[in-house]
Design a protein around this motif. Structure first.
Motif, PDB file in Angstrom:
ATOM      1  N   PRO A  85      51.691  19.736  56.155  1.00  0.00           N
ATOM      2  CA  PRO A  85      51.458  18.901  54.971  1.00  0.00           C
ATOM      3  C   PRO A  85      50.837  19.657  53.806  1.00  0.00           C
ATOM      4  O   PRO A  85      50.754  19.120  52.693  1.00  0.00           O
ATOM      5  CB  PRO A  85      50.511  17.814  55.487  1.00  0.00           C
ATOM      6  CG  PRO A  85      49.796  18.454  56.628  1.00  0.00           C
ATOM      7  CD  PRO A  85      50.792  19.382  57.271  1.00  0.00           C
ATOM      8  N   THR A  86      50.398  20.899  54.038  1.00  0.00           N
ATOM      9  CA  THR A  86      49.807  21.675  52.953  1.00  0.00           C
ATOM     10  C   THR A  86      50.852  22.413  52.128  1.00  0.00           C
ATOM     11  O   THR A  86      50.528  23.001  51.102  1.00  0.00           O
ATOM     12  CB  THR A  86      48.797  22.699  53.500  1.00  0.00           C
ATOM     13  OG1 THR A  86      49.494  23.687  54.279  1.00  0.00           O
ATOM     14  CG2 THR A  86      47.748  22.028  54.361  1.00  0.00           C
ATOM     15  N   THR A  87      52.103  22.409  52.574  1.00  0.00           N
ATOM     16  CA  THR A  87      53.150  23.133  51.864  1.00  0.00           C
ATOM     17  C   THR A  87      53.819  22.240  50.824  1.00  0.00           C
ATOM     18  O   THR A  87      53.723  21.016  50.875  1.00  0.00           O
ATOM     19  CB  THR A  87      54.211  23.655  52.848  1.00  0.00           C
ATOM     20  OG1 THR A  87      54.812  22.531  53.522  1.00  0.00           O
ATOM     21  CG2 THR A  87      53.579  24.571  53.875  1.00  0.00           C
ATOM     22  N   SER A  88      54.540  22.885  49.924  1.00  0.00           N
ATOM     23  CA  SER A  88      55.175  22.142  48.833  1.00  0.00           C
ATOM     24  C   SER A  88      56.324  21.266  49.317  1.00  0.00           C
ATOM     25  O   SER A  88      56.695  20.294  48.648  1.00  0.00           O
ATOM     26  CB  SER A  88      55.685  23.126  47.769  1.00  0.00           C
ATOM     27  OG  SER A  88      56.604  24.048  48.345  1.00  0.00           O
ATOM     28  N   ASN A  89      56.902  21.616  50.474  1.00  0.00           N
ATOM     29  CA  ASN A  89      58.037  20.837  50.981  1.00  0.00           C
ATOM     30  C   ASN A  89      57.615  19.897  52.110  1.00  0.00           C
ATOM     31  O   ASN A  89      58.402  19.589  53.003  1.00  0.00           O
ATOM     32  CB  ASN A  89      59.150  21.762  51.473  1.00  0.00           C
ATOM     33  CG  ASN A  89      58.703  22.642  52.626  1.00  0.00           C
ATOM     34  OD1 ASN A  89      57.510  22.844  52.828  1.00  0.00           O
ATOM     35  ND2 ASN A  89      59.664  23.192  53.361  1.00  0.00           N
TER      36      ASN A  89
END
Length: 473
Positions: A85-89
């Motif tokens: 959930p910390t990534t842009s996707n």
């Protein structure tokens, strides 16, 4: 307020944080406000769900350490994701819950684990090469399930459901100088009782299955996730074409050989992972009706061990002669031997004949079906035990004959009642005292990740003057 039994460790942690640098990439903080982790429920179904589905993902959180913490740092939402959930996707959450509606610290979702994709040979080889090159890093492998905590819309923490196939190698520098019976080793009770390979497999959820099967995945998968102690009960079946069987009591579960091949497969793939195969019981076929030993049948089993594992077996007598006894045995001593499989055996006469065998691991077993009595017993063991050899806290309850005959209970229900509590017991009460911690349906607790954290922390502490005072062993 922290109990007096926890104060020395808490004080040491505070002083350590102030005066010494800890490698934060290896050492998460499992005890701070709003700690989160994922587990897999032992139960087959929840409420009115389809009972053919099982392995539901469970969200876990802990707000007990939030006293004095600003509200902005205390989570009020927990969500489950298919990716980080910390990534842009980041994907849309599969589940989101508000903690005000769930005060117990856990929530069983509608999402099932599904088929587990295990790392292949190439991935494990790559990790081993990193370890041998002294590249210090966590080599845990995330499954496609992530938990995240939020304060309103602000992300606070995230973590994944992970496998730890090389955790001993990952923290090799930290644990090398620790005694083997002073580190936490995650174990499985009745490790091979995960699925029948007899006619009983045709009858799902029958009485025998409910009180026989103790695990949900095979031996190789257990080892890949991070289990390092395997509790085996082996029987000799004279009238069967397969003579050696994994049994639970007098019930045959499955032939032994495929289980040994699972262990061998794992040992071939990894470099520094020490595995304990503990033959805890020989429930049938190894003694006659007068309890006299049938030595040739024992010999048959030992010959199988030698044939399968000769290149991996840690020779007990040779190692004890080298290091001076189990009380001084360190993890590095095992690695120095060039071997990595410890085989424990319950029959002294056979050990005296095959001196490379280790004595069977001592089981601290409460023999109760009451979770409170189990915790009370194991607490007493943790704080009174002065053993200088391998021992296991058997962290499961035992059904009574009345449970088996007259109730709808099962080992899965028992495990569900214990596992999330076991995580807290190891985390808050036993982190500096436990050796082997054996559980049923181990994916329902967080013992593996806690073992990695606390073993690494203990090893780093011991390298300091203050740590040597706290950990003289």
């Amino acid at each position: 307020m922290a109990s007096t039994s926890r104060l020395p460790l808490l004080l040491l942690l505070i002083l350590w944080t102030i005066f010494f640098k800890v490698d934060s990439s290896l050492l998460p903080s499992p005890s701070d406000c709003g700690a989160i982790h994922l587990t897999v429920s032992a139960l087959d179904y929840k409420l009115s769900r389809n009972p053919s589905k099982d392995n539901f993902i469970e969200l876990n959180w802990d707000l007990s350490r939030c006293s004095g913490v600003p509200d902005s740092q205390i989570p009020n939402q927990i969500a489950l994701y298919k990716n980080d959930p910390t990534t842009s996707n980041a994907s849309i959450p599969l589940t989101t819950i508000f903690l005000k509606d769930h005060e117990w610290g856990y929530y069983v979702t509608d999402t099932t684990l599904g088929e587990i994709r295990l790392p292949g040979k190439r991935a494990i080889k790559y990790i081993n090469n990193k370890i041998q090159s002294n590249i210090r890093a966590s080599n845990s492998i995330c499954l496609p399930f992530w938990i995240a905590s939020f304060r309103d819309n602000q992300l606070l923490k995230s973590d994944c459901l992970k496998m730890q196939p090389t955790w001993m190698g990952d923290i090799k520098q930290d644990i090398a100088d620790l005694q083997l019976f002073k580190i936490i080793l995650p174990g499985t009770h009745n490790a091979g009782s995960y699925q029948f390979q007899t006619m009983l497999q045709l009858f799902r959820s029958n009485l025998i299955e409910r009180f026989t099967l103790c695990q949900g995945v095979d031996i190789y998968t257990q080892l890949i996730f991070g289990i390092r102690y395997l509790d085996f009960r082996i029987s000799y079946q004279a009238l069967s074409s397969e003579k050696l069987w994994l049994s639970h009591g007098m019930v045959r579960v499955r032939p032994l050989m495929p289980l040994l091949q699972d262990i061998k497969r794992f040992l071939r793939l990894t470099s520094d992972e020490i595995v304990i195969l503990d033959v805890h019981q020989l429930p049938a076929g190894f003694y006659d009706s007068n309890d006299a030993i049938l030595e040739k049948r024992h010999d048959t089993l030992i010959e199988v061990f030698l044939k399968e594992f000769s290149e991996y077996i840690v020779d007990y007598e040779a190692l004890m002669n080298s290091v001076g006894g189990t009380q001084t045995l360190k993890v590095q001593d095992i690695w120095n031997s060039g071997k990595k499989l410890i085989i424990g055996y319950p029959e002294r006469r056979i050990i005296s004949k095959y001196k490379w065998l280790w004595p069977a691991v001592t089981h601290m077993w409460a023999n109760t079906n009451n979770p409170y009595e189990l915790k009370t017993y194991l607490d007493r063991v943790m704080y009174e035990n002065n053993m200088n050899s391998l021992w296991s806290a058997m962290a499961q309850t035992t059904p009574t004959p009345m449970d088996i005959v007259f109730s709808d209970k099962s080992l899965k229900l028992n495990a569900d009642a214990i596992n999330r509590n076991l995580t807290k017991w190891v985390q808050y009460d036993w982190s500096n005292r436990a050796n082997i911690v054996s559980s049923d349906f181990f994916l329902g607790n967080n013992v593996i990740n806690l073992a990695v954290y606390y073993n690494s922390l203990k090893g780093q502490m011991k390298k300091t003057t203050l740590g040597k005072m706290m950990f003289p062993y």
